[in-house]
Design a protein around this motif. Structure first.
Motif, short mmCIF file in Angstrom:
data_model
loop_
_atom_site.label_atom_id
_atom_site.label_comp_id
_atom_site.label_asym_id
_atom_site.label_seq_id
_atom_site.Cartn_x
_atom_site.Cartn_y
_atom_site.Cartn_z
N PHE A 192 -3.43 2.99 -1.64
CA PHE A 192 -4.12 4.27 -1.43
C PHE A 192 -5.22 4.16 -0.37
O PHE A 192 -5.75 5.16 0.06
CB PHE A 192 -4.69 4.78 -2.75
CG PHE A 192 -3.61 4.97 -3.80
CD1 PHE A 192 -2.66 5.96 -3.64
CD2 PHE A 192 -3.53 4.13 -4.89
CE1 PHE A 192 -1.64 6.13 -4.59
CE2 PHE A 192 -2.53 4.29 -5.84
CZ PHE A 192 -1.58 5.29 -5.68
N ASP A 193 -5.56 2.93 0.02
CA ASP A 193 -6.59 2.75 1.05
C ASP A 193 -6.05 3.05 2.44
O ASP A 193 -6.81 3.27 3.37
CB ASP A 193 -7.13 1.32 1.06
CG ASP A 193 -7.76 0.96 -0.27
OD1 ASP A 193 -8.11 1.89 -1.02
OD2 ASP A 193 -7.90 -0.24 -0.56
N TYR A 194 -4.74 2.99 2.59
CA TYR A 194 -4.15 3.16 3.92
C TYR A 194 -3.57 4.56 4.03
O TYR A 194 -2.57 4.88 3.41
CB TYR A 194 -3.06 2.12 4.16
CG TYR A 194 -3.52 0.72 3.89
CD1 TYR A 194 -4.57 0.17 4.63
CD2 TYR A 194 -2.97 -0.04 2.87
CE1 TYR A 194 -5.03 -1.10 4.38
CE2 TYR A 194 -3.43 -1.33 2.62
CZ TYR A 194 -4.45 -1.85 3.37
OH TYR A 194 -4.92 -3.10 3.12
N GLN A 195 -4.25 5.39 4.80
CA GLN A 195 -3.78 6.76 5.01
C GLN A 195 -3.75 6.97 6.51
O GLN A 195 -4.47 6.31 7.22
CB GLN A 195 -4.75 7.74 4.34
CG GLN A 195 -4.90 7.56 2.85
CD GLN A 195 -3.66 7.97 2.07
OE1 GLN A 195 -2.86 8.77 2.55
NE2 GLN A 195 -3.48 7.41 0.90
N PRO A 196 -3.01 7.89 7.05
CA PRO A 196 -2.07 8.75 6.37
C PRO A 196 -0.75 8.05 6.02
O PRO A 196 -0.38 7.07 6.65
CB PRO A 196 -1.81 9.84 7.41
CG PRO A 196 -2.04 9.17 8.73
CD PRO A 196 -3.09 8.14 8.48
N TRP A 197 -0.07 8.61 5.03
CA TRP A 197 1.27 8.15 4.66
C TRP A 197 2.30 8.99 5.38
O TRP A 197 2.10 10.18 5.60
CB TRP A 197 1.50 8.35 3.17
CG TRP A 197 0.85 7.37 2.28
CD1 TRP A 197 -0.01 6.37 2.62
CD2 TRP A 197 0.98 7.31 0.85
NE1 TRP A 197 -0.41 5.70 1.49
CE2 TRP A 197 0.18 6.25 0.40
CE3 TRP A 197 1.70 8.05 -0.08
CZ2 TRP A 197 0.10 5.91 -0.95
CZ3 TRP A 197 1.61 7.72 -1.42
CH2 TRP A 197 0.83 6.66 -1.85
N PHE A 198 3.40 8.35 5.71
CA PHE A 198 4.53 9.07 6.29
C PHE A 198 5.78 8.76 5.49
O PHE A 198 5.89 7.67 4.91
CB PHE A 198 4.76 8.64 7.75
CG PHE A 198 3.63 9.00 8.66
CD1 PHE A 198 3.59 10.23 9.29
CD2 PHE A 198 2.60 8.10 8.89
CE1 PHE A 198 2.52 10.56 10.12
CE2 PHE A 198 1.54 8.43 9.72
CZ PHE A 198 1.51 9.67 10.33
N ILE A 199 6.70 9.70 5.49
CA ILE A 199 8.03 9.42 4.96
C ILE A 199 9.01 9.90 6.01
O ILE A 199 8.66 10.69 6.90
CB ILE A 199 8.32 10.13 3.62
CG1 ILE A 199 8.13 11.65 3.77
CG2 ILE A 199 7.43 9.57 2.52
CD1 ILE A 199 8.59 12.43 2.55
#
Length: 180
Positions: free
Chosen positions: A41-48
């Motif tokens: 959760f510390d690494y943003q943004p997430w991509f899919i």
């Protein structure tokens, strides 16, 4: 799912995976492959990736639930919508990871050639394992290994075993007996 307000990842790194829908309000289980599960959760943004397109995923919330972690993605409000995300890999841009000082990300060690201080080629790192006390490199031996070994487990112990890691030449120098 907002489209492209964040740049798609230039150096995609998979940090985990969306699991099955949880409950009826659009929550999903999440599987983290980060060393400390919650640090995903510390690494943003997430991509899919969906239908070959990068999509940015915004987290509304997350929480621990029993042994699992569950997430609520913005704009996903029911079980069916959540189900569409099941098995999507959670990707970040590896540029977002903090610079490590004298430590290495496992992803950086994958594929490195492992050579003893005497110059014997032990093979390539194909996996990393976490044991209680230290990390262990799984090294796939070269086909014509003189010792007939297929795989070696070499503890990633700085200074003791690991003498040098050179990510430019993708090589790791170790003080290790090739007979093991």
């Amino acid at each position: 799912m907002s489209k492209q307000h964040n740049q798609p990842p230039a150096n995609p790194l998979i940090l985990g995976k969306m699991g099955s829908a949880y409950g009826i309000r659009g929550w999903l289980k999440v599987f983290s492959s980060t060393e400390d599960a919650e640090s995903i959760f510390d690494y943003q943004p997430w991509f899919i990736q969906r239908a070959g397109q990068w999509q940015h995923v915004e987290l509304e919330s997350w929480k621990r639930h029993n042994q699992d972690m569950i997430i609520k993605v913005k704009g996903i409000d029911d079980r069916d919508a959540a189900g569409l995300l099941t098995n999507c890999e959670i990707v970040v841009d590896s540029e977002q990871l903090p610079e490590l000082d004298g430590e290495y990300y496992w992803k950086d060690l994958m594929g490195c050639q492992v050579v003893t201080t005497e110059g014997y080629e032990l093979g390539k790192v194909i996996d990393m394992m976490e044991t209680g006390s230290n990390d262990v490199m799984v090294v796939k031996a070269n086909l014509k290994d003189a010792f007939g070994v297929q795989e070696r487990l070499i503890p990633f112990l700085d200074e003791q075993v690991i003498k040098n890691v050179d990510l430019t030449t993708r090589s790791i120098k170790v003080d290790w007996d090739p007979g093991f």
